[in-house]
Design a protein around this motif. Structure first.
Motif, mmCIF file in Angstrom:
data_model
loop_
_atom_site.group_PDB
_atom_site.id
_atom_site.type_symbol
_atom_site.label_atom_id
_atom_site.label_comp_id
_atom_site.label_asym_id
_atom_site.label_seq_id
_atom_site.Cartn_x
_atom_site.Cartn_y
_atom_site.Cartn_z
ATOM 1 N N GLY A 57 16.347 48.943 124.217
ATOM 2 C CA GLY A 57 15.903 48.111 123.112
ATOM 3 C C GLY A 57 16.804 46.910 122.883
ATOM 4 O O GLY A 57 17.817 46.700 123.564
ATOM 5 N N GLU A 58 16.418 46.087 121.896
ATOM 6 C CA GLU A 58 17.202 44.896 121.576
ATOM 7 C C GLU A 58 18.498 45.247 120.862
ATOM 8 O O GLU A 58 19.490 44.535 120.986
ATOM 9 C CB GLU A 58 16.372 43.952 120.696
ATOM 10 N N LEU A 59 18.490 46.343 120.115
ATOM 11 C CA LEU A 59 19.669 46.727 119.354
ATOM 12 C C LEU A 59 20.596 47.616 120.167
ATOM 13 O O LEU A 59 20.141 48.526 120.864
ATOM 14 C CB LEU A 59 19.256 47.469 118.081
ATOM 15 N N LEU A 60 21.880 47.365 120.079
ATOM 16 C CA LEU A 60 22.871 48.290 120.614
ATOM 17 C C LEU A 60 22.987 49.471 119.660
ATOM 18 O O LEU A 60 22.556 49.392 118.504
ATOM 19 C CB LEU A 60 24.220 47.590 120.762
ATOM 20 N N THR A 61 23.575 50.557 120.109
ATOM 21 C CA THR A 61 23.761 51.738 119.273
ATOM 22 C C THR A 61 25.246 52.013 119.104
ATOM 23 O O THR A 61 25.992 52.044 120.083
ATOM 24 C CB THR A 61 23.082 52.973 119.892
ATOM 25 N N VAL A 62 25.660 52.178 117.849
ATOM 26 C CA VAL A 62 27.059 52.485 117.566
ATOM 27 C C VAL A 62 27.315 53.952 117.899
ATOM 28 O O VAL A 62 26.659 54.844 117.361
ATOM 29 C CB VAL A 62 27.401 52.213 116.078
ATOM 30 N N THR A 63 28.283 54.194 118.775
ATOM 31 C CA THR A 63 28.621 55.571 119.138
ATOM 32 C C THR A 63 30.004 55.985 118.644
ATOM 33 O O THR A 63 30.339 57.161 118.641
ATOM 34 C CB THR A 63 28.556 55.756 120.666
ATOM 35 N N GLY A 64 30.801 55.026 118.213
ATOM 36 C CA GLY A 64 32.123 55.345 117.691
ATOM 37 C C GLY A 64 32.729 54.133 117.014
ATOM 38 O O GLY A 64 32.389 52.996 117.343
ATOM 39 N N ALA A 65 33.600 54.362 116.047
ATOM 40 C CA ALA A 65 34.233 53.253 115.337
ATOM 41 C C ALA A 65 35.549 53.711 114.724
ATOM 42 O O ALA A 65 35.624 54.795 114.138
ATOM 43 C CB ALA A 65 33.310 52.711 114.251
ATOM 44 N N GLN A 66 36.567 52.888 114.886
ATOM 45 C CA GLN A 66 37.864 53.125 114.264
ATOM 46 C C GLN A 66 38.266 51.884 113.471
ATOM 47 O O GLN A 66 38.063 50.758 113.930
ATOM 48 C CB GLN A 66 38.930 53.444 115.314
ATOM 49 N N THR A 67 38.845 52.097 112.311
ATOM 50 C CA THR A 67 39.243 50.984 111.458
ATOM 51 C C THR A 67 40.555 50.383 111.919
ATOM 52 O O THR A 67 41.550 51.083 112.090
ATOM 53 C CB THR A 67 39.384 51.449 109.995
#
Length: 246
Positions: A57-67
């Motif tokens: 799709g056009e959108l990427l998918t967030v699989t992880g995030a650190q501040t």
């Protein structure tokens, strides 16, 4: 992160600005659930180390995030939050493609960090006049507008739209440079006061943390000059550089 919006029952669409991929959009699935593994970090103005999956799709998918930096002090000050929103909006409008601009990314990170620092300073400052609270608010508003305009001038430079300030943009004349033409792309005539020209020249040559001082009327002229440049060359209209928060 530039901004986010709710999507479906528990998701969010995120608009991100990255050093290597420019502006991208991604979906964070289930982020609005109480037990989301992302917690509260997927919010505007956070600086994140983020993992993205690219599907069909056009959108990427967030699989992880650190501040990296949540700018906590900024979030306690309404004026700083408003300024951060306007800074992110300007970046999103001027650099809306996936073309990487690492300098713009670093500039935005620096601006958000400065707003975070200044929010903390404003909380401690009361001024020394008969009406210290009001005086401090007025100084903060003036300084905030100057900082926002300096930031926008540097965005113009990054976009290749910085005004020509050393000579007349029409004929090359180097004397009496106190006016501005967005169509010509620089100073051309004595329609504006010299203080506005001085502010623009200094703001472009100084660090973002070293914003030159200028009177309110001069800042108004600078803002009109920036708006004229963007409307003529980029066909972009930005929100006012600063809001009128009470």
């Amino acid at each position: 992160m530039l901004r986010s919006m709710r999507y479906g029952e528990a998701d969010r669409i995120l608009h991100l600005y990255t050093p290597s991929r420019g502006r991208v959009s991604a979906i964070a699935k289930g982020v609005r659930r109480a037990r989301s593994r992302f917690g509260g970090r997927l919010e505007p103005f956070f600086r994140l180390q983020i993992e993205l999956h690219e599907g069909r799709g056009e959108l990427l998918t967030v699989t992880g995030a650190q501040t990296i930096d949540g700018h906590a002090r900024l979030r306690t000050d309404a004026r700083a939050l408003d300024a951060a929103s306007r800074a992110c909006d300007a970046v999103g409008r001027l650099f809306e493609t996936s073309e990487p601009h690492p300098g713009v990314f670093n500039l935005l990170c620096r601006q958000l960090a400065l707003l975070d620092e200044r929010a903390s300073e404003a909380a401690r400052s009361t001024g020394g006049s008969l009406d210290p609270a009001r005086a401090a608010q007025d100084r903060a508003a003036q300084s905030g507008r100057a900082g926002a305009l300096a930031f926008r001038l540097k965005l113009l430079l990054a976009a290749g739209l910085a005004p020509q300030l050393g000579a007349c943009a029409s004929c090359g004349e180097r004397e009496h440079l106190v006016g501005f033409s967005g169509a010509a792309g620089g100073v051309v005539c004595p329609a504006c006061e010299e203080e506005a020209h001085s502010f623009m020249a200094q703001a472009l040559s100084r660090a973002l943390s070293d914003v030159p001082e200028a009177a309110a009327h001069a800042l108004g002229q600078v803002e009109r000059a920036i708006a004229a440049t963007l409307e003529h060359h980029a066909h972009v209209r930005l929100m006012p550089a600063a809001g009128s928060l009470s």
